[in-house]
Design a protein around this motif. Structure first.
Motif, PDB file in Angstrom:
ATOM      1  N   ARG A   1      -6.241  12.725   8.423  1.00 38.86           N
ATOM      2  CA  ARG A   1      -5.411  11.683   9.026  1.00 38.86           C
ATOM      3  C   ARG A   1      -4.807  10.803   7.949  1.00 38.86           C
ATOM      4  NH1 ARG A   1      -8.973   9.707  14.192  1.00 38.86           N
ATOM      5  NH2 ARG A   1      -9.143  11.760  15.143  1.00 38.86           N
ATOM      6  N   ARG A   2      -3.715  10.142   8.298  1.00 39.70           N
ATOM      7  CA  ARG A   2      -3.072   9.271   7.308  1.00 39.70           C
ATOM      8  C   ARG A   2      -3.909   8.015   7.095  1.00 39.70           C
ATOM      9  NH1 ARG A   2       1.896   5.877   9.335  1.00 39.70           N
ATOM     10  NH2 ARG A   2       0.872   4.749  11.004  1.00 39.70           N
ATOM     11  N   GLN A   3      -3.852   7.508   5.874  1.00 37.67           N
ATOM     12  CA  GLN A   3      -4.602   6.308   5.535  1.00 37.67           C
ATOM     13  C   GLN A   3      -3.861   5.545   4.450  1.00 37.67           C
ATOM     14  OE1 GLN A   3      -8.448   7.458   3.984  1.00 37.67           O
ATOM     15  NE2 GLN A   3      -7.672   7.588   1.906  1.00 37.67           N
ATOM     16  N   ALA A   4      -4.154   4.247   4.370  1.00 36.18           N
ATOM     17  CA  ALA A   4      -3.604   3.414   3.308  1.00 36.18           C
ATOM     18  C   ALA A   4      -4.345   3.718   2.012  1.00 36.18           C
ATOM     19  CB  ALA A   4      -3.747   1.946   3.673  1.00 36.18           C
ATOM     20  N   GLU A   5      -3.589   3.757   0.927  1.00 35.36           N
ATOM     21  CA  GLU A   5      -4.159   3.979  -0.407  1.00 35.36           C
ATOM     22  C   GLU A   5      -3.592   2.935  -1.360  1.00 35.36           C
ATOM     23  OE1 GLU A   5      -3.112   8.016  -1.318  1.00 35.36           O
ATOM     24  OE2 GLU A   5      -4.696   8.824  -0.034  1.00 35.36           O
ATOM     25  N   ASN A   6      -4.307   2.688  -2.452  1.00 37.61           N
ATOM     26  CA  ASN A   6      -3.847   1.740  -3.471  1.00 37.61           C
ATOM     27  C   ASN A   6      -3.470   0.391  -2.856  1.00 37.61           C
ATOM     28  OD1 ASN A   6      -4.037   3.802  -5.478  1.00 37.61           O
ATOM     29  ND2 ASN A   6      -2.088   4.598  -4.740  1.00 37.61           N
ATOM     30  N   VAL A   7      -4.341  -0.132  -2.015  1.00 34.49           N
ATOM     31  CA  VAL A   7      -4.065  -1.374  -1.281  1.00 34.49           C
ATOM     32  C   VAL A   7      -4.226  -2.576  -2.208  1.00 34.49           C
ATOM     33  CG1 VAL A   7      -4.748  -2.819   0.672  1.00 34.49           C
ATOM     34  CG2 VAL A   7      -4.831  -0.315   0.864  1.00 34.49           C
ATOM     35  N   ARG A   8      -3.209  -3.442  -2.187  1.00 33.46           N
ATOM     36  CA  ARG A   8      -3.212  -4.664  -2.990  1.00 33.46           C
ATOM     37  C   ARG A   8      -2.816  -5.849  -2.106  1.00 33.46           C
ATOM     38  NH1 ARG A   8      -2.932  -1.225  -6.854  1.00 33.46           N
ATOM     39  NH2 ARG A   8      -2.102  -1.171  -8.886  1.00 33.46           N
ATOM     40  N   ILE A   9      -3.534  -6.956  -2.265  1.00 33.05           N
ATOM     41  CA  ILE A   9      -3.138  -8.190  -1.576  1.00 33.05           C
ATOM     42  C   ILE A   9      -1.870  -8.696  -2.247  1.00 33.05           C
ATOM     43  CG2 ILE A   9      -3.757 -10.576  -1.076  1.00 33.05           C
ATOM     44  CD1 ILE A   9      -6.670  -9.684  -1.010  1.00 33.05           C
ATOM     45  N   ARG A  10      -0.892  -9.088  -1.437  1.00 30.41           N
ATOM     46  CA  ARG A  10       0.356  -9.630  -1.971  1.00 30.41           C
ATOM     47  C   ARG A  10       0.133 -11.076  -2.392  1.00 30.41           C
ATOM     48  NH1 ARG A  10       5.031  -9.313   1.751  1.00 30.41           N
ATOM     49  NH2 ARG A  10       6.087  -9.965  -0.130  1.00 30.41           N
ATOM     50  N   ARG A  11       0.106 -11.300  -3.669  1.00 26.00           N
ATOM     51  CA  ARG A  11      -0.121 -12.647  -4.199  1.00 26.00           C
ATOM     52  C   ARG A  11       1.060 -13.566  -3.942  1.00 26.00           C
ATOM     53  NH1 ARG A  11      -5.019 -11.361  -4.270  1.00 26.00           N
ATOM     54  NH2 ARG A  11      -5.977 -10.526  -6.119  1.00 26.00           N
ATOM     55  N   ASP A  12       2.265 -12.992  -3.849  1.00 24.23           N
ATOM     56  CA  ASP A  12       3.454 -13.802  -3.606  1.00 24.23           C
ATOM     57  C   ASP A  12       3.564 -14.229  -2.155  1.00 24.23           C
ATOM     58  OD1 ASP A  12       3.960 -11.202  -2.703  1.00 24.23           O
ATOM     59  OD2 ASP A  12       6.083 -11.318  -3.153  1.00 24.23           O
ATOM     60  N   ALA A  13       2.643 -13.770  -1.324  1.00 25.79           N
ATOM     61  CA  ALA A  13       2.674 -14.106   0.097  1.00 25.79           C
ATOM     62  C   ALA A  13       1.752 -15.272   0.423  1.00 25.79           C
ATOM     63  CB  ALA A  13       2.290 -12.877   0.927  1.00 25.79           C
ATOM     64  N   GLY A  14       1.374 -16.050  -0.589  1.00 21.66           N
ATOM     65  CA  GLY A  14       0.584 -17.247  -0.338  1.00 21.66           C
ATOM     66  C   GLY A  14      -0.880 -17.086  -0.691  1.00 21.66           C
ATOM     67  N   GLU A  15      -1.307 -15.944  -1.171  1.00 24.73           N
ATOM     68  CA  GLU A  15      -2.702 -15.731  -1.563  1.00 24.73           C
ATOM     69  C   GLU A  15      -2.972 -16.509  -2.836  1.00 24.73           C
ATOM     70  OE1 GLU A  15      -6.575 -14.496  -1.738  1.00 24.73           O
ATOM     71  OE2 GLU A  15      -5.171 -14.350  -0.096  1.00 24.73           O
ATOM     72  N   GLN A  16      -4.048 -17.253  -2.869  1.00 29.46           N
ATOM     73  CA  GLN A  16      -4.395 -18.055  -4.039  1.00 29.46           C
ATOM     74  C   GLN A  16      -5.111 -17.225  -5.067  1.00 29.46           C
ATOM     75  OE1 GLN A  16      -3.431 -21.298  -4.317  1.00 29.46           O
ATOM     76  NE2 GLN A  16      -2.328 -20.944  -2.415  1.00 29.46           N
TER      77      GLN A  16
ATOM     78  N   PHE B   1       0.830  -1.201   0.000  1.00 25.84           N
ATOM     79  CA  PHE B   1       0.000   0.000   0.000  1.00 25.84           C
ATOM     80  C   PHE B   1       0.866   1.253   0.000  1.00 25.84           C
ATOM     81  CE2 PHE B   1       0.951  -1.273   4.271  1.00 25.84           C
ATOM     82  CZ  PHE B   1       1.174  -0.110   4.984  1.00 25.84           C
ATOM     83  N   ASP B   2       0.247   2.357  -0.331  1.00 32.46           N
ATOM     84  CA  ASP B   2       0.840   3.678  -0.198  1.00 32.46           C
ATOM     85  C   ASP B   2       0.207   4.322   1.026  1.00 32.46           C
ATOM     86  OD1 ASP B   2       2.351   3.559  -2.618  1.00 32.46           O
ATOM     87  OD2 ASP B   2       0.519   3.979  -3.736  1.00 32.46           O
ATOM     88  N   ILE B   3       0.808   5.375   1.519  1.00 39.70           N
ATOM     89  CA  ILE B   3       0.217   6.123   2.626  1.00 39.70           C
ATOM     90  C   ILE B   3      -0.088   7.530   2.134  1.00 39.70           C
ATOM     91  CG2 ILE B   3       0.586   7.120   4.914  1.00 39.70           C
ATOM     92  CD1 ILE B   3       2.226   4.672   5.627  1.00 39.70           C
ATOM     93  N   GLY B   4      -1.324   7.938   2.342  1.00 44.94           N
ATOM     94  CA  GLY B   4      -1.769   9.273   1.963  1.00 44.94           C
ATOM     95  C   GLY B   4      -2.546   9.904   3.100  1.00 44.94           C
ATOM     96  N   THR B   5      -3.234  10.968   2.777  1.00 46.61           N
ATOM     97  CA  THR B   5      -4.043  11.681   3.762  1.00 46.61           C
ATOM     98  C   THR B   5      -5.505  11.578   3.374  1.00 46.61           C
ATOM     99  OG1 THR B   5      -2.232  13.213   4.139  1.00 46.61           O
ATOM    100  CG2 THR B   5      -4.401  13.892   4.910  1.00 46.61           C
ATOM    101  N   GLY B   6      -6.323  11.126   4.316  1.00 48.32           N
ATOM    102  CA  GLY B   6      -7.752  10.975   4.066  1.00 48.32           C
ATOM    103  C   GLY B   6      -8.505  12.274   4.228  1.00 48.32           C
ATOM    104  N   PRO B   7      -9.817  12.259   3.980  1.00 51.12           N
ATOM    105  CA  PRO B   7     -10.655  13.453   4.076  1.00 51.12           C
ATOM    106  C   PRO B   7     -10.630  14.118   5.448  1.00 51.12           C
ATOM    107  CG  PRO B   7     -11.888  11.623   3.116  1.00 51.12           C
ATOM    108  CD  PRO B   7     -10.577  11.078   3.574  1.00 51.12           C
ATOM    109  N   SER B   8     -10.362  13.325   6.495  1.00 43.88           N
ATOM    110  CA  SER B   8     -10.344  13.882   7.847  1.00 43.88           C
ATOM    111  C   SER B   8      -8.991  14.499   8.203  1.00 43.88           C
ATOM    112  CB  SER B   8     -10.673  12.795   8.870  1.00 43.88           C
ATOM    113  OG  SER B   8      -9.632  11.836   8.894  1.00 43.88           O
TER     114      SER B   8
END
Length: 92
Positions: A77-92, A68-75
């Protein structure tokens, strides 16, 4: 302590971490960054590569390894952005 975003390939997320809680009915949760520090808020609208429920809403599961990236949300505060599940970490 805040960590600045690493400079690198802008098409790849800058951080890795693990989902420590995600409330599917509420559409948000938290990620524990691999580099340490405080948990990062994640909203379902920022999940670009995850699972989809029957209504089409994106979600991740507790324990998922993510990038993920870290950005600033509407409030402001910092928030995760562009979140992706890591497929190489065992995700089918």
């Amino acid at each position: 302590m805040e960590h600045p975003a690493p400079q690198g390939n802008p098409t790849q997320p800058a951080f890795k971490g693990t989902v420590v809680s995600f409330h599917r009915t509420r559409g948000y949760g938290f990620i524990l960054p691999a580099h340490g520090g405080r948990n990062v808020f994640v909203h379902y609208t920022q999940i670009v590569d995850g699972r989809r429920d029957g209504r089409g809403y994106a979600y991740v599961d507790d324990g998922d390894s993510v990038e993920f990236d870290i950005g600033t949300g509407p409030s402001g505060r910092r928030q995760a952005e562009n979140v992706r599940i890591r497929r190489d970490a065992g995700e089918q």
